[in-house]
Write a protein that holds these residues in place. Sequence first.
Motif, PDB file in Angstrom:
ATOM      1  N   LEU A 273       0.833  -1.211   0.000  1.00  0.00           N
ATOM      2  CA  LEU A 273       0.000   0.000   0.000  1.00  0.00           C
ATOM      3  C   LEU A 273       0.865   1.258   0.000  1.00  0.00           C
ATOM      4  O   LEU A 273       2.036   1.226   0.353  1.00  0.00           O
ATOM      5  N   ASP A 274       0.251   2.379  -0.371  1.00  0.00           N
ATOM      6  CA  ASP A 274       0.930   3.681  -0.363  1.00  0.00           C
ATOM      7  C   ASP A 274       0.733   4.318   1.018  1.00  0.00           C
ATOM      8  O   ASP A 274      -0.394   4.619   1.407  1.00  0.00           O
ATOM      9  N   PRO A 275       1.814   4.558   1.748  1.00  0.00           N
ATOM     10  CA  PRO A 275       1.656   5.065   3.115  1.00  0.00           C
ATOM     11  C   PRO A 275       1.139   6.501   3.199  1.00  0.00           C
ATOM     12  O   PRO A 275       0.651   6.926   4.225  1.00  0.00           O
ATOM     13  N   LYS A 276       1.226   7.270   2.127  1.00  0.00           N
ATOM     14  CA  LYS A 276       0.777   8.656   2.170  1.00  0.00           C
ATOM     15  C   LYS A 276      -0.704   8.788   1.801  1.00  0.00           C
ATOM     16  O   LYS A 276      -1.362   9.719   2.233  1.00  0.00           O
ATOM     17  N   LYS A 277      -1.233   7.874   1.010  1.00  0.00           N
ATOM     18  CA  LYS A 277      -2.612   7.981   0.533  1.00  0.00           C
ATOM     19  C   LYS A 277      -3.573   7.099   1.306  1.00  0.00           C
ATOM     20  O   LYS A 277      -4.682   7.504   1.604  1.00  0.00           O
ATOM     21  N   ASP A 278      -3.178   5.880   1.586  1.00  0.00           N
ATOM     22  CA  ASP A 278      -4.115   4.887   2.109  1.00  0.00           C
ATOM     23  C   ASP A 278      -4.380   5.085   3.601  1.00  0.00           C
ATOM     24  O   ASP A 278      -3.497   5.469   4.364  1.00  0.00           O
TER      25      ASP A 278
ATOM     26  N   LYS B 283       6.823   1.016   7.430  1.00  0.00           N
ATOM     27  CA  LYS B 283       6.474   1.519   6.097  1.00  0.00           C
ATOM     28  C   LYS B 283       6.278   3.030   6.086  1.00  0.00           C
ATOM     29  O   LYS B 283       6.390   3.667   5.042  1.00  0.00           O
ATOM     30  N   GLY B 284       5.979   3.638   7.245  1.00  0.00           N
ATOM     31  CA  GLY B 284       5.815   5.087   7.328  1.00  0.00           C
ATOM     32  C   GLY B 284       4.402   5.560   7.038  1.00  0.00           C
ATOM     33  O   GLY B 284       4.216   6.623   6.448  1.00  0.00           O
ATOM     34  N   PHE B 285       3.405   4.805   7.456  1.00  0.00           N
ATOM     35  CA  PHE B 285       2.016   5.204   7.239  1.00  0.00           C
ATOM     36  C   PHE B 285       1.692   6.463   8.025  1.00  0.00           C
ATOM     37  O   PHE B 285       2.130   6.635   9.158  1.00  0.00           O
ATOM     38  N   GLU B 286       0.919   7.364   7.389  1.00  0.00           N
ATOM     39  CA  GLU B 286       0.556   8.632   8.013  1.00  0.00           C
ATOM     40  C   GLU B 286      -0.909   8.684   8.409  1.00  0.00           C
ATOM     41  O   GLU B 286      -1.273   9.428   9.303  1.00  0.00           O
ATOM     42  N   ASN B 287      -1.763   7.925   7.752  1.00  0.00           N
ATOM     43  CA  ASN B 287      -3.209   7.964   8.007  1.00  0.00           C
ATOM     44  C   ASN B 287      -3.626   6.704   8.738  1.00  0.00           C
ATOM     45  O   ASN B 287      -4.058   5.732   8.132  1.00  0.00           O
ATOM     46  N   ILE B 288      -3.511   6.740  10.062  1.00  0.00           N
ATOM     47  CA  ILE B 288      -3.866   5.589  10.895  1.00  0.00           C
ATOM     48  C   ILE B 288      -4.920   6.038  11.891  1.00  0.00           C
ATOM     49  O   ILE B 288      -4.786   7.076  12.527  1.00  0.00           O
ATOM     50  N   SER B 289      -5.987   5.268  11.983  1.00  0.00           N
ATOM     51  CA  SER B 289      -6.997   5.569  12.998  1.00  0.00           C
ATOM     52  C   SER B 289      -7.249   4.317  13.831  1.00  0.00           C
ATOM     53  O   SER B 289      -7.277   3.213  13.310  1.00  0.00           O
ATOM     54  N   ILE B 290      -7.394   4.550  15.124  1.00  0.00           N
ATOM     55  CA  ILE B 290      -7.673   3.469  16.057  1.00  0.00           C
ATOM     56  C   ILE B 290      -9.148   3.593  16.439  1.00  0.00           C
ATOM     57  O   ILE B 290      -9.559   4.608  16.995  1.00  0.00           O
ATOM     58  N   ILE B 291      -9.926   2.602  16.103  1.00  0.00           N
ATOM     59  CA  ILE B 291     -11.364   2.645  16.282  1.00  0.00           C
ATOM     60  C   ILE B 291     -11.718   2.234  17.705  1.00  0.00           C
ATOM     61  O   ILE B 291     -11.275   1.199  18.187  1.00  0.00           O
TER      62      ILE B 291
END
Length: 125
Positions: free
Chosen positions: A84-89, A114-122
């Motif tokens: 996956l793309d870490p900046k978009k996904d 991977k450097g993901f920026e959009n992470i949400s914890i539900i």
Amino acid sequence: MRRERFDKMNVVPFIDIVLVLLVIVLATATFVTNQTINVDLPTASSKKAEEKKSVAIAVDKEGKYYYDKEQLSLELIREKLLKLDPKKDLISLHMDKSSQFQYFVDIIDILKTKGFENISIITKK
């Protein structure tokens, strides 16, 4: 020398200060609510839609990992996340409250690598 009695208080400076503070509060309040700049964007003929994926990763109390409601091992989830793309996904984590903290750390470690920026914890209210 004779002292004058203090009968009256001059409130004009106090009113000036209050009016200045009121102007500052009103000016900043309108700026805070309108944080965006309205711009009419031009159109282009070669319009390409951004493909954003929203991926849900869940861990139940037994430690089973789910990638978009499909049960997978941690290694398979790692492979899919690395594609996956870490900046978009967008990644959303659904963790059972009675699951071990290590399962959460394993997923976060993969996302951090991977450097993901959009992470949400539900969570629930």
